[in-house]
Scaffold this active site. Sequence first.
Site, PDB file in Angstrom:
ATOM      1  N   GLY A 175       1.001  -4.874   8.550  1.00  0.00           N
ATOM      2  CA  GLY A 175       0.419  -3.937   7.464  1.00  0.00           C
ATOM      3  C   GLY A 175      -0.669  -4.793   6.882  1.00  0.00           C
ATOM      4  O   GLY A 175      -1.797  -4.641   7.315  1.00  0.00           O
ATOM      5  N   SER A 176      -0.520  -5.614   6.107  1.00  0.00           N
ATOM      6  CA  SER A 176      -1.468  -6.599   5.395  1.00  0.00           C
ATOM      7  C   SER A 176      -2.467  -7.293   6.181  1.00  0.00           C
ATOM      8  O   SER A 176      -3.678  -7.369   6.056  1.00  0.00           O
ATOM      9  CB  SER A 176      -0.745  -7.467   4.335  1.00  0.00           C
ATOM     10  OG  SER A 176       0.241  -8.043   4.872  1.00  0.00           O
ATOM     11  N   SER A 226       0.857  -0.786  10.149  1.00  0.00           N
ATOM     12  CA  SER A 226       1.477   0.134   9.163  1.00  0.00           C
ATOM     13  C   SER A 226       1.011   0.375   7.980  1.00  0.00           C
ATOM     14  O   SER A 226       0.197  -0.215   7.298  1.00  0.00           O
ATOM     15  CB  SER A 226       2.594  -0.957   8.517  1.00  0.00           C
ATOM     16  OG  SER A 226       3.334  -0.165   7.371  1.00  0.00           O
ATOM     17  N   MET A 275      13.856   4.115   6.977  1.00  0.00           N
ATOM     18  CA  MET A 275      14.491   3.160   5.861  1.00  0.00           C
ATOM     19  C   MET A 275      15.304   4.019   4.938  1.00  0.00           C
ATOM     20  O   MET A 275      14.909   4.141   3.741  1.00  0.00           O
ATOM     21  CB  MET A 275      13.647   1.965   5.098  1.00  0.00           C
ATOM     22  CG  MET A 275      13.191   1.050   6.174  1.00  0.00           C
ATOM     23  SD  MET A 275      11.959  -0.010   5.602  1.00  0.00           S
ATOM     24  CE  MET A 275      10.641   1.164   6.228  1.00  0.00           C
ATOM     25  N   HIS A 310       9.596   4.344  11.358  1.00  0.00           N
ATOM     26  CA  HIS A 310      10.619   3.472  11.084  1.00  0.00           C
ATOM     27  C   HIS A 310      11.555   4.128   9.741  1.00  0.00           C
ATOM     28  O   HIS A 310      11.049   4.004   8.448  1.00  0.00           O
ATOM     29  CB  HIS A 310      10.017   2.195  10.749  1.00  0.00           C
ATOM     30  CG  HIS A 310      10.934   0.953  10.082  1.00  0.00           C
ATOM     31  ND1 HIS A 310      10.329  -0.083   9.353  1.00  0.00           N
ATOM     32  CD2 HIS A 310      12.469   1.039   9.955  1.00  0.00           C
ATOM     33  CE1 HIS A 310      11.328  -0.630   9.164  1.00  0.00           C
ATOM     34  NE2 HIS A 310      12.424  -0.299   9.451  1.00  0.00           N
ATOM     35  N   HIS A 345       2.442   2.705  12.618  1.00  0.00           N
ATOM     36  CA  HIS A 345       3.704   2.575  12.120  1.00  0.00           C
ATOM     37  C   HIS A 345       4.039   3.287  10.681  1.00  0.00           C
ATOM     38  O   HIS A 345       2.954   3.137   9.797  1.00  0.00           O
ATOM     39  CB  HIS A 345       3.860   1.002  11.933  1.00  0.00           C
ATOM     40  CG  HIS A 345       5.168   0.815  11.607  1.00  0.00           C
ATOM     41  ND1 HIS A 345       6.338   0.423  12.501  1.00  0.00           N
ATOM     42  CD2 HIS A 345       5.834   0.402  10.422  1.00  0.00           C
ATOM     43  CE1 HIS A 345       7.412   0.292  11.920  1.00  0.00           C
ATOM     44  NE2 HIS A 345       7.142  -0.005  10.552  1.00  0.00           N
ATOM     45  N   MET A 363      10.771   5.541   3.518  1.00  0.00           N
ATOM     46  CA  MET A 363      11.678   4.816   2.533  1.00  0.00           C
ATOM     47  C   MET A 363      12.122   5.979   1.478  1.00  0.00           C
ATOM     48  O   MET A 363      11.324   6.754   1.012  1.00  0.00           O
ATOM     49  CB  MET A 363      11.042   3.855   1.477  1.00  0.00           C
ATOM     50  CG  MET A 363      10.328   2.517   2.589  1.00  0.00           C
ATOM     51  SD  MET A 363       9.911   1.494   1.562  1.00  0.00           S
ATOM     52  CE  MET A 363       8.904   0.533   2.812  1.00  0.00           C
ATOM     53  N   GLY A 392       3.538  -6.847   2.689  1.00  0.00           N
ATOM     54  CA  GLY A 392       3.013  -7.914   2.175  1.00  0.00           C
ATOM     55  C   GLY A 392       3.851  -9.037   1.601  1.00  0.00           C
ATOM     56  O   GLY A 392       3.687  -9.998   0.662  1.00  0.00           O
ATOM     57  N   ASP A 423       6.554   4.019   7.421  1.00  0.00           N
ATOM     58  CA  ASP A 423       7.473   3.544   7.067  1.00  0.00           C
ATOM     59  C   ASP A 423       8.169   4.430   6.008  1.00  0.00           C
ATOM     60  O   ASP A 423       7.569   4.708   4.824  1.00  0.00           O
ATOM     61  CB  ASP A 423       7.337   2.142   6.158  1.00  0.00           C
ATOM     62  CG  ASP A 423       7.003   1.115   7.000  1.00  0.00           C
ATOM     63  OD1 ASP A 423       8.008   0.867   7.945  1.00  0.00           O
ATOM     64  OD2 ASP A 423       5.838   0.242   7.282  1.00  0.00           O
ATOM     65  N   ASP A 462       8.747  -6.667  12.895  1.00  0.00           N
ATOM     66  CA  ASP A 462       8.183  -5.994  11.662  1.00  0.00           C
ATOM     67  C   ASP A 462       8.543  -6.595  10.349  1.00  0.00           C
ATOM     68  O   ASP A 462       9.449  -6.775   9.702  1.00  0.00           O
ATOM     69  CB  ASP A 462       8.935  -4.495  11.439  1.00  0.00           C
ATOM     70  CG  ASP A 462       8.342  -3.683  10.456  1.00  0.00           C
ATOM     71  OD1 ASP A 462       7.124  -3.950   9.981  1.00  0.00           O
ATOM     72  OD2 ASP A 462       8.873  -2.614  10.112  1.00  0.00           O
ATOM     73  N   GLY A 463       7.008  -7.024   9.633  1.00  0.00           N
ATOM     74  CA  GLY A 463       7.104  -7.550   8.523  1.00  0.00           C
ATOM     75  C   GLY A 463       6.747  -9.185   8.347  1.00  0.00           C
ATOM     76  O   GLY A 463       7.423  -9.838   9.259  1.00  0.00           O
ATOM     77  N   GLY A 464       5.664  -9.366   7.739  1.00  0.00           N
ATOM     78  CA  GLY A 464       5.305 -10.794   7.649  1.00  0.00           C
ATOM     79  C   GLY A 464       4.556 -11.262   8.832  1.00  0.00           C
ATOM     80  O   GLY A 464       4.252 -12.417   8.998  1.00  0.00           O
ATOM     81  N   MET A 515      13.509  -6.852  11.948  1.00  0.00           N
ATOM     82  CA  MET A 515      12.820  -7.221  10.526  1.00  0.00           C
ATOM     83  C   MET A 515      12.503  -8.525  10.395  1.00  0.00           C
ATOM     84  O   MET A 515      13.136  -9.535  10.468  1.00  0.00           O
ATOM     85  CB  MET A 515      13.757  -6.665   9.518  1.00  0.00           C
ATOM     86  CG  MET A 515      14.025  -5.084   9.033  1.00  0.00           C
ATOM     87  SD  MET A 515      12.540  -4.125   9.117  1.00  0.00           S
ATOM     88  CE  MET A 515      11.497  -5.029   7.778  1.00  0.00           C
ATOM     89  N   GLY A 532      11.549  -2.586   2.761  1.00  0.00           N
ATOM     90  CA  GLY A 532      11.328  -2.093   1.605  1.00  0.00           C
ATOM     91  C   GLY A 532       9.940  -2.381   1.038  1.00  0.00           C
ATOM     92  O   GLY A 532       9.398  -1.471   0.003  1.00  0.00           O
TER      93      GLY A 532
HETATM   94  C1  DX5 Z   1       8.696  -3.317   5.488  1.00  0.00           C
HETATM   95  C2  DX5 Z   1       8.030  -2.487   6.539  1.00  0.00           C
HETATM   96  C3  DX5 Z   1       7.051  -3.062   7.207  1.00  0.00           C
HETATM   97  C4  DX5 Z   1       5.916  -3.627   6.233  1.00  0.00           C
HETATM   98  C5  DX5 Z   1       4.973  -4.469   7.103  1.00  0.00           C
HETATM   99  O1  DX5 Z   1       9.855  -2.621   4.934  1.00  0.00           O
HETATM  100  O2  DX5 Z   1       9.057  -1.988   7.450  1.00  0.00           O
HETATM  101  O3  DX5 Z   1       6.382  -2.116   8.437  1.00  0.00           O
HETATM  102  O4  DX5 Z   1       5.081  -2.554   5.818  1.00  0.00           O
HETATM  103  O5  DX5 Z   1       3.905  -5.048   6.225  1.00  0.00           O
HETATM  104  P1  DX5 Z   1       3.411  -6.380   6.444  1.00  0.00           P
HETATM  105  O6  DX5 Z   1       2.821  -6.523   7.747  1.00  0.00           O
HETATM  106  O7  DX5 Z   1       2.430  -6.644   5.038  1.00  0.00           O
HETATM  107  O8  DX5 Z   1       4.629  -7.092   6.068  1.00  0.00           O
HETATM  108 ZN    ZN Z   2       8.432  -0.921   9.201  1.00  0.00          ZN
END
Ligand code: DX5
Ligand code: ZN
Length: 228
Positions: free
Chosen positions: A200-201, A10, A73, A71, A38, A42, A152, A40, A178-180, A144, A149
């Site tokens: 992402g991170s 991401s 949002m 993605h 990926h 928003m 990290g 995102d 997706d996420g964490g 998710m 949002g």
């Molecule tokens: C959150 C995003 C994710 C996020 C993932 O709203 O949809 O794609 O950027 O980042 P990490 O892997 O750091 O949680």
């Molecule tokens: Zn995402």
Amino acid sequence: MPLFTRVSPSIIAVDYKNPDILNKALEDIEEGGANFVHLDVMDGKFVKNKTFDHEFVDYVKNHTTLLLDVHLMVENPEKVVDDYIEAGADVLHFHYEATKNPEALLKHIKSKNVLAGLAISPSTPAFKIKDLLNRNLVDVVLVMGVEPGASGQTFIPGSAEKVAEVRELDKSVYIEIDGGVNLKNSKVLRKLGANILVSGSCVFESRNVSKTIRALKGRDWRIHMHSL
Ligand code: DX5
Ligand code: ZN
């Protein structure tokens, strides 16, 4: 179940507004063996933060050969999906919670030869999308692992169970988590049925992007190969 695990880093985890940093990040993940980038989107309404729109997606399309995993949002995704299809999305996810008619939107995306992705937030249980899955309207379910949002955040443990529940409902659909996602929880997520891992991170904060991507993919496919 699709055999190979795909990795979709991401880009919001880097300072994507800086073209040098963005181009370097795209290069790193492309060389490092990522399958997608990926993106995102928003809108500051469906989620508090605001990121970028279809023009940025179009820019990325012209600066990488990776597939674009978009993605959304955003509120009322039906109003903007065509912009992202035109910008070159290969997979296009919208949120189940953001629209009154997910069925029509999934059909529309599929009719444009784009993979239709249905994203579910932590508050949406798997059974809610059972009917859409049974009717083969979904190409990818995006589960998710955190509240949508921001990058990290810490993985919400119940999201792993949700991956297993979706896999129980549908043996062949792609499941994207997706996420964490990190090197610790990726193994169990793959085992429970996730086959696209967004990160992402974990990818961008690692010292060796390609090693991290390889570790996220795991070696499970070898096991599958031997059992063929
Ligand atoms: C959150 C995003 C994710 C996020 C993932 O709203 O949809 O794609 O950027 O980042 P990490 O892997 O750091 O949680
Ligand atoms: Zn995402």
